[in-house]
Design a protein around this motif. Structure first.
Motif, PDB file in Angstrom:
ATOM      1  N   TYR A 164      19.673  81.529  29.544  1.00  0.00           N
ATOM      2  CA  TYR A 164      20.739  81.646  28.552  1.00  0.00           C
ATOM      3  C   TYR A 164      20.960  83.127  28.235  1.00  0.00           C
ATOM      4  CZ  TYR A 164      20.317  76.623  27.562  1.00  0.00           C
ATOM      5  OH  TYR A 164      20.310  75.254  27.666  1.00  0.00           O
ATOM      6  N   PHE A 165      22.226  83.568  28.312  1.00  0.00           N
ATOM      7  CA  PHE A 165      22.564  84.957  28.003  1.00  0.00           C
ATOM      8  C   PHE A 165      23.107  85.136  26.582  1.00  0.00           C
ATOM      9  CE2 PHE A 165      23.729  85.543  32.741  1.00  0.00           C
ATOM     10  CZ  PHE A 165      22.391  85.784  33.057  1.00  0.00           C
ATOM     11  N   SER A 166      23.507  84.051  25.954  1.00  0.00           N
ATOM     12  CA  SER A 166      24.295  84.159  24.729  1.00  0.00           C
ATOM     13  C   SER A 166      23.580  84.927  23.621  1.00  0.00           C
ATOM     14  CB  SER A 166      24.692  82.772  24.230  1.00  0.00           C
ATOM     15  OG  SER A 166      23.540  81.972  23.998  1.00  0.00           O
ATOM     16  N   GLU A 167      22.273  84.697  23.431  1.00  0.00           N
ATOM     17  CA  GLU A 167      21.560  85.388  22.366  1.00  0.00           C
ATOM     18  C   GLU A 167      21.441  86.879  22.654  1.00  0.00           C
ATOM     19  OE1 GLU A 167      17.986  83.765  20.743  1.00  0.00           O
ATOM     20  OE2 GLU A 167      18.542  81.701  21.268  1.00  0.00           O
ATOM     21  N   VAL A 168      21.213  87.222  23.905  1.00  0.00           N
ATOM     22  CA  VAL A 168      21.111  88.630  24.294  1.00  0.00           C
ATOM     23  C   VAL A 168      22.441  89.344  24.072  1.00  0.00           C
ATOM     24  CG1 VAL A 168      20.895  90.168  26.284  1.00  0.00           C
ATOM     25  CG2 VAL A 168      19.203  88.375  25.917  1.00  0.00           C
ATOM     26  N   VAL A 169      23.527  88.709  24.521  1.00  0.00           N
ATOM     27  CA  VAL A 169      24.850  89.312  24.368  1.00  0.00           C
ATOM     28  C   VAL A 169      25.196  89.446  22.887  1.00  0.00           C
ATOM     29  CG1 VAL A 169      27.313  89.007  24.807  1.00  0.00           C
ATOM     30  CG2 VAL A 169      25.661  88.488  26.606  1.00  0.00           C
TER      31      VAL A 169
END
Length: 435
Positions: free
Chosen positions: A401-406
């Motif tokens: 999952y990239f959403s938290e990093v972005v």
């Protein structure tokens, strides 16, 4: 020693003359494929691009403009291959009839400006048919492309060209060749449907593309009436130059004329075209850096199980003796490029997709140094050291999952205070195996 970074951009236009006719009931439909080899970026001949296809023409003037980087310290070889197109699959050479080829170097084209090259067969021998076939290449240096101009173009009182309906006008823009009287294509507008008073969209173009930075270089504007089922009708034309447009700003009006109108006391009224020009400088990324813009790098590293067991030498996270894995190489390469532009040399580094041993939970944005209140790490080497140490605290897990990093990166970037005197540019580098 020669500075290997010294290069310039050049533009190249191609024409052909006296091509072989391969079609029985019509003429050849020529297209030219351009290949380059320089021993560095292109170690073998590689396709740059193709011209458009021109139907039924043995003497084509192609409008396609090729832009190349010229490195004077390299031998940049050019091959042109001319084909009579017989199918929609342009990339499949076997579908088309070969009309000839020409070989030269970029250095030779630069020095000559205009070159007429006889076409040969695939082995460099003279063609048995079409011995007078030529490829004509015009080559110019583009120059500084940071200066741009916005062209405001409109027409008034254009004539009726069709029996039914109004005009569907558009403009084509040309610049005069530096080496002969040829007009080289620059750009064209969209078609304005059903109107005698067209208002075209503002055309944004670099000064280098428009006139190679030479404000007195002649420009030619041609106006046509578009037809759906036939060739466009020529309405008229006019000549000017950038300097003339600037001196007569904000708007300069030109009467449309045909070449046959020359010398007539009362030429036919074909309407007029008004041109306004506004110059501006497009600042490059380097301009911002020189002006004090700070570059902030944030790194996020993929710790999902799809990378493979770190103890296995086939894993992307494998760390062996004297061996830098793909993640380490990426961190070192990109980090060292950006170091000179970051004043504090501190970088927030996160991981995602790992199970944290201390909490036994999977997290999708955790501080690589396990310090949630201060995820910044000083220097590229410290990032590499912290990356190696991270495997003592995490287990590879998932999913990706990239959403938290972005979201974290966006929040950090937007929290910075900036204005014209303080500017920051944040780069989020996500390193992942893509699965």
């Amino acid at each position: 020693m020669v500075d290997s970074n010294i290069s310039s951009k050049i533009e190249m236009f191609i024409s052909c003359r006296n091509l072989i006719n391969k079609d029985t009931f019509s003429k050849s439909d020529p297209m030219v494929s351009v290949f380059i080899k320089d021993g560095v970026a292109f170690k073998k001949f590689s396709l740059i691009d193709r011209t458009e296809v021109i139907d039924n023409n043995l003497n084509p003037n192609f409008k396609k403009r090729f832009v190349l980087d010229y490195h004077f310290e390299r031998r940049q070889e050019i091959i042109l291959k001319v084909f009579d197109v017989d199918s929609a699959r342009l990339s499949r050479q076997s579908d088309h009839d070969f009309l000839g080829m020409a070989r030269t170097t970029l250095a030779d084209l630069i020095s000559r400006g205009k070159a007429a090259l006889p076409l040969t067969d695939q082995k460099g021998r003279p063609m048995r048919r079409g011995k007078g076939s030529l490829a004509i290449i015009r080559c110019n240096e583009i120059g500084d492309s940071s200066m741009r101009c916005k062209l405001n173009l409109k027409g008034d009182g254009l004539p009726k060209m069709d029996l039914f309906g109004r005009a569907d006008p558009y403009l084509e823009i040309y610049k005069k060749s530096l080496h002969d009287e040829t007009w080289l294509p620059v750009d064209k507008t969209e078609v304005c449907k059903y109107t005698y008073n067209p208002r075209w969209k503002i055309k944004d173009i670099s000064l280098a593309d428009l006139c190679n930075g030479q404000r007195k270089r002649p420009l030619l504007f041609k106006c046509f009436d578009w037809d759906k089922n036939s060739s466009p009708d020529f309405i008229g034309q006019f000549e000017t130059c950038v300097q003339d447009l600037e001196e007569k700003s904000p708007l300069c009006e030109f009467k449309l004329r045909k070449p046959k109108d020359a010398g007539k006391r009362r030429p036919k009224d074909r309407g007029s075209i008004s041109v306004g020009i506004k110059m501006y400088k497009q600042h490059s990324f380097l301009d911002y850096v020189r002006g004090g813009c700070q570059i902030n790098l944030m790194i996020a590293i993929d710790f999902t199980a799809s990378n493979g067991d770190p103890s296995n030498n086939r894993s992307l996270h494998y760390i062996g003796s004297g061996h830098a894995n793909a993640y380490q190489q990426a961190i070192a390469t990109i980090g060292n490029i950006l170091v000179p532009y970051d004043s504090d040399n501190k970088y927030p580094v996160f991981g995602f997709g790992a199970r944290i041993k201390r909490t036994n939970s999977v997290e999708h944005c955790f501080a690589l140094n396990m310090n949630d209140s201060n995820p910044e790490i000083s220097g590229v080497q410290s990032i590499l050291n912290t990356y190696r140490a991270a495997f003592n605290h995490v287990l590879l897990s998932g999913p990706t999952y990239f959403s938290e990093v972005v979201g974290t990166a966006a929040a950090n970037a937007s929290s910075s205070q900036f204005d014209s005197s303080r500017q920051e540019y944040t780069i989020l580098l996500i390193l992942t195996d893509g699965r």
